[in-house]
Scaffold this motif. Structure first.
Motif, PDB file in Angstrom:
ATOM      1  N   TYR A   1     112.413  38.811  -5.861  1.00 53.08           N
ATOM      2  CA  TYR A   1     112.192  39.333  -4.521  1.00 53.08           C
ATOM      3  C   TYR A   1     112.212  40.860  -4.498  1.00 53.08           C
ATOM      4  O   TYR A   1     111.970  41.466  -3.451  1.00 53.08           O
ATOM      5  N   GLY A   2     112.515  41.465  -5.641  1.00 56.91           N
ATOM      6  CA  GLY A   2     112.621  42.919  -5.708  1.00 56.91           C
ATOM      7  C   GLY A   2     111.310  43.597  -6.050  1.00 56.91           C
ATOM      8  O   GLY A   2     110.229  43.030  -5.893  1.00 56.91           O
ATOM      9  N   ARG A   3     111.408  44.815  -6.565  1.00 56.74           N
ATOM     10  CA  ARG A   3     110.244  45.625  -6.894  1.00 56.74           C
ATOM     11  C   ARG A   3     110.254  45.965  -8.380  1.00 56.74           C
ATOM     12  O   ARG A   3     111.300  46.177  -8.983  1.00 56.74           O
TER      13      ARG A   3
ATOM     14  N   LYS B   1     118.966  48.546 -10.429  1.00 57.25           N
ATOM     15  CA  LYS B   1     117.796  48.553 -11.289  1.00 57.25           C
ATOM     16  C   LYS B   1     118.154  48.091 -12.699  1.00 57.25           C
ATOM     17  O   LYS B   1     119.200  48.467 -13.240  1.00 57.25           O
TER      18      LYS B   1
ATOM     19  N   LEU C   1     115.860  38.167  -8.499  1.00 56.02           N
ATOM     20  CA  LEU C   1     115.281  39.477  -8.767  1.00 56.02           C
ATOM     21  C   LEU C   1     113.792  39.501  -8.470  1.00 56.02           C
ATOM     22  O   LEU C   1     113.204  40.562  -8.264  1.00 56.02           O
TER      23      LEU C   1
ATOM     24  N   CYS D   1     120.188  38.326  -9.668  1.00 54.68           N
ATOM     25  CA  CYS D   1     120.888  39.605  -9.829  1.00 54.68           C
ATOM     26  C   CYS D   1     122.364  39.335 -10.122  1.00 54.68           C
ATOM     27  O   CYS D   1     123.003  38.527  -9.421  1.00 54.68           O
TER      28      CYS D   1
ATOM     29  N   GLU E   1     113.865  46.422  -9.725  1.00 52.39           N
ATOM     30  CA  GLU E   1     114.851  46.814  -8.721  1.00 52.39           C
ATOM     31  C   GLU E   1     115.168  45.642  -7.806  1.00 52.39           C
ATOM     32  O   GLU E   1     114.276  45.029  -7.223  1.00 52.39           O
ATOM     33  N   CYS E   2     116.439  45.303  -7.670  1.00 45.89           N
ATOM     34  CA  CYS E   2     116.868  44.236  -6.789  1.00 45.89           C
ATOM     35  C   CYS E   2     116.589  44.619  -5.339  1.00 45.89           C
ATOM     36  O   CYS E   2     116.857  45.750  -4.913  1.00 45.89           O
ATOM     37  N   GLY E   3     116.069  43.671  -4.576  1.00 44.26           N
ATOM     38  CA  GLY E   3     115.712  43.937  -3.187  1.00 44.26           C
ATOM     39  C   GLY E   3     116.894  43.963  -2.239  1.00 44.26           C
ATOM     40  O   GLY E   3     116.717  44.283  -1.061  1.00 44.26           O
ATOM     41  N   TYR E   4     118.110  43.646  -2.712  1.00 43.32           N
ATOM     42  CA  TYR E   4     119.284  43.571  -1.836  1.00 43.32           C
ATOM     43  C   TYR E   4     120.035  44.905  -1.791  1.00 43.32           C
ATOM     44  O   TYR E   4     120.220  45.495  -0.722  1.00 43.32           O
ATOM     45  N   HIS E   5     120.451  45.402  -2.964  1.00 49.93           N
ATOM     46  CA  HIS E   5     121.213  46.646  -3.016  1.00 49.93           C
ATOM     47  C   HIS E   5     120.593  47.695  -3.932  1.00 49.93           C
ATOM     48  O   HIS E   5     121.207  48.741  -4.189  1.00 49.93           O
ATOM     49  N   GLY E   6     119.392  47.434  -4.423  1.00 55.15           N
ATOM     50  CA  GLY E   6     118.688  48.445  -5.199  1.00 55.15           C
ATOM     51  C   GLY E   6     119.138  48.624  -6.628  1.00 55.15           C
ATOM     52  O   GLY E   6     118.753  49.607  -7.274  1.00 55.15           O
TER      53      GLY E   6
END
Length: 371
Positions: free
Chosen positions: A82-84, A98, A80, A73, A91-96
């Protein structure tokens, strides 16, 4: 560059250094590389890969288009992967934050308020052109910090010669610098020693060979010829078709060896790539297609053994290369390796100066060796 990559090569009394490339790792940028098999990605799954020491996250959007982003990210550097992923945005799993998957463009930063003037659309995560075919995700690895050209050629495709055919894929990792993997791939003299078998070759089948080579753009070709008489599969093919068997072998930068075997209406086509993962690790990806009456499982049984033999030899070689010994390239058996180093060095020089690339071959050449 790794110790193996820094090794000196002695050829005909002349010492030459392996090309350092555009970074200390000796990688060739601005080329397509296979990142992973298509079968590894299902639905909205994200998969990771490493190419040229660059971490990547790959997947397909809801329309089935393949994408490849740098797995980092741009905000705080968390992967990234680790995100969704919802089929469109990652979407980044740390601060969202996109990012649109196929362009890397930021589309949302949840922490921003109406008072913030940051233009979200100007933020991009690292992104690489990506194509999917022949059963692979191909990624174009542009040089770090360089602007991507407006137009780039498509990723290489395996040649096929009929509508219906069988196809299979194999791979293995080699604990060596990509240069050692590539010159091992094109080496013509190791067969009777590394690949000894009743159905292929043995020490007792060694004899002198004569092969003609010619330059092609960014590479060289072993001109169409009759395959070796000490290889049983070729003899069986000719006996079955009653027609001559011919084979053509090409090597093209950065890492591609293709072979086409034809006999009447029957054909066999293969491509092997040696892809740098890290400076001390590369990977062979092999794909083959054919319309011969040869079941896939039988071919895989023999091909897996071949690859395993090459892998074991490279593992053993790596033990010696870690001590950075002086190495030798001899004529004529090692001439293809010399051409590879010449092609690589001349390409880098042409990119540096903007001049036309000088091919290390002046024209067709006939080589002789025993194998």
């Amino acid at each position: 560059m790794s110790e193996a990559g820094r090794s000196l090569l002695q050829a005909n009394g002349e010492t030459v250094r392996e090309s350092a490339g555009e970074t200390d790792a000796g990688f060739l940028w601005d080329f397509w590389y296979p990142a992973l098999r298509s079968t590894e990605v299902r639905g909205n799954q994200l998969k990771t890969a490493m190419l040229l020491e660059v971490p990547l996250v790959l997947g397909r959007n809801s329309e089935g288009k393949a994408f490849a982003m740098r797995d980092s990210c741009p905000h705080r550097g968390i992967p990234l992967s680790y995100g969704r992923f919802d089929g469109k945005s990652l979407e980044c799993g740390y601060h969202g934050w996109k990012f649109e998957a196929c362009s890397g463009q930021c589309v949302e930063i949840p922490s921003l308020t109406s008072q913030d003037k940051l233009k979200v659309e100007r933020i991009f995560a690292g992104h690489h052109p990506c194509e999917e075919h022949d059963g692979y995700f191909w990624v174009f690895m542009a040089a770090p910090g360089a602007r991507l050209a407006e137009t780039i050629s498509g990723a290489p495709k395996l040649a096929t010669f009929s509508e219906k055919y069988r196809i299979t894929h194999l791979s293995c990792e080699l604990p060596s610098h990509v240069d050692q993997g590539i010159i091992g791939l094109m080496d013509p003299a190791h067969g009777p020693f590394v690949h000894q078998s009743w159905y292929w070759r043995s020490r007792h089948s060694i004899h002198e060979k004569e092969k003609k080579f010619e330059p092609i753009p960014n590479g060289f070709q072993m001109s169409p010829h009759t395959p070796s008489s000490n290889s049983a599969p070729y003899r069986m093919l000719q006996k079955y078709t009653g027609e001559p068997v011919t084979t053509t072998i090409d090597f093209v930068l950065p890492n591609i060896r293709t072979e086409e075997i034809r006999s009447g209406k029957l054909w066999f086509s293969s491509r092997a790539t040696v892809t740098p993962v890290r400076r001390d690790l590369c990977r062979i990806d092999f794909v083959a297609a054919w319309n011969l009456l040869l079941p896939v499982w039988i071919f895989r049984m023999f091909a897996e053994k071949f690859l395993r033999q090459d892998q074991e030899t490279m593992i053993q070689q790596a033990e010696g290369l870690k001590h950075n010994p002086r190495l030798m390239l001899i004529d004529d058996a090692d001439r293809p390796a010399k051409w590879y180093f010449g092609l690589k060095a001349n390409l880098l020089e042409a990119r540096r100066t903007g001049a036309a690339m000088v091919h290390p071959m002046n024209g067709p050449v006939t080589l002789h060796w025993r194998s």
